[in-house]
Design a protein around this motif. Structure first.
Motif, PDB file in Angstrom:
ATOM      1  N   THR A  65       0.847  -1.174   0.000  1.00 53.96           N
ATOM      2  CA  THR A  65       0.000   0.000   0.000  1.00 53.96           C
ATOM      3  C   THR A  65       0.891   1.234   0.000  1.00 53.96           C
ATOM      4  O   THR A  65       2.114   1.126  -0.101  1.00 53.96           O
ATOM      5  CB  THR A  65      -0.943  -0.006   1.225  1.00 53.96           C
ATOM      6  N   GLN A  70      -2.483   4.327   4.032  1.00 54.39           N
ATOM      7  CA  GLN A  70      -2.244   3.662   5.307  1.00 54.39           C
ATOM      8  C   GLN A  70      -2.061   4.644   6.461  1.00 54.39           C
ATOM      9  O   GLN A  70      -2.544   4.388   7.575  1.00 54.39           O
ATOM     10  CB  GLN A  70      -1.000   2.774   5.199  1.00 54.39           C
ATOM     11  N   ARG A  96       1.092  -3.370   4.274  1.00 58.45           N
ATOM     12  CA  ARG A  96      -0.074  -2.915   5.033  1.00 58.45           C
ATOM     13  C   ARG A  96      -0.014  -3.358   6.494  1.00 58.45           C
ATOM     14  O   ARG A  96       0.424  -4.472   6.800  1.00 58.45           O
ATOM     15  CB  ARG A  96      -1.356  -3.431   4.383  1.00 58.45           C
ATOM     16  N   HIS A 101      -8.010  -0.242   6.371  1.00 56.93           N
ATOM     17  CA  HIS A 101      -7.854   0.791   5.339  1.00 56.93           C
ATOM     18  C   HIS A 101      -8.079   0.212   3.947  1.00 56.93           C
ATOM     19  O   HIS A 101      -8.520   0.929   3.035  1.00 56.93           O
ATOM     20  CB  HIS A 101      -6.472   1.456   5.463  1.00 56.93           C
ATOM     21  N   SER A 102      -7.818  -1.091   3.769  1.00 54.74           N
ATOM     22  CA  SER A 102      -8.070  -1.718   2.468  1.00 54.74           C
ATOM     23  C   SER A 102      -9.563  -1.761   2.165  1.00 54.74           C
ATOM     24  O   SER A 102      -9.996  -1.479   1.033  1.00 54.74           O
ATOM     25  CB  SER A 102      -7.487  -3.134   2.446  1.00 54.74           C
TER      26      SER A 102
END
Length: 225
Positions: A65, A70, A96, A101-102
């Motif tokens: 990421t 992030q 990550r 957050h994904s």
């Protein structure tokens, strides 16, 4: 020059084709094994089937990421330990730290899609305590629009179907992306697994998400064991 040749086995395969597979005499090896599915993968498949049965859609995101997604969008401190890729050629330069957050990134990219949106992901996150890389298997689930009651009921149903008991308690430290007072800490056999709650409006604004989001992310290594 052939781009398809990477290893010795690629050359061996060409020789075998030229010689003719039908000319080889089969030989039973001295060592025999029986293939089987990894027990942990069976449990992960069961978890996915249970959540899919509740109408959730499984997603899969990259391990890599960037700092904006992030760190900035999640209001992480710049002092947060992260694992960074050396000499990265793209902005995706860190591993990550969470699945939260994904999932929020996916929701932010689908704000024009039909609601409600219910998604989950099972995957690894990477931590760096005391400069040592640690991998953890996590499960995260997000509802948009969602509330604390709905996401909590989903966890309770999941663990009931797995034959496990979990408990909820007020967290001692509230993760910065959850609304204080609408967050609970999830435990199993006295060990904390993670948190469940409603995402803070400031975080939703960072992601340009216009709907309320409820979410949980828990560590499932103990569940898999």
């Amino acid at each position: 020059w052939r781009a398809a040749i990477l290893h010795e086995v690629d050359l061996i395969e060409d020789l075998a084709i030229a010689y003719g597979y039908e000319n080889f005499i089969p030989v039973i090896p001295d060592i025999s094994t029986i293939g089987s599915e990894n027990p942990k993968e069976k449990i992960k498949k069961t978890i996915a089937q249970i959540l899919s049965g509740l109408g959730l859609l499984e997603v899969s995101s990259y391990h890599l990421t960037n700092k904006k997604n992030q760190m900035e969008n999640m209001n992480y401190s710049e002092k947060t330990d992260i694992l960074q890729v050396e000499a990265s050629k793209t902005e995706f330069s860190i591993l990550r730290k969470d699945l939260t957050h994904s999932l929020l990134k996916i929701l932010s990219e689908n704000i024009d899609a039909e609601y409600p949106q219910k998604i989950f992901e099972i995957g690894k996150v990477f931590l760096a305590p005391q400069e040592k890389a640690v991998e953890k298997e996590m499960l995260a689930c997000a509802f948009s629009p969602g509330n604390f009651t709905g996401i909590k009921q989903t966890i309770e149903y999941l663990f009931r179907m797995l034959g496990l008991e979990v408990s909820f308690a007020e967290p001692k430290t509230n993760p910065q992306w959850f609304i204080e007072g609408r967050t609970a800490e999830l435990s199993m056999k006295g060990k904390s697994l993670g948190f469940v709650g409603e995402i803070h409006p400031k975080i939703l604004k960072n992601w340009k998400i216009k709907m309320p989001v409820s979410l949980f992310e828990i560590e499932i290594d103990d569940v898999l064991r």
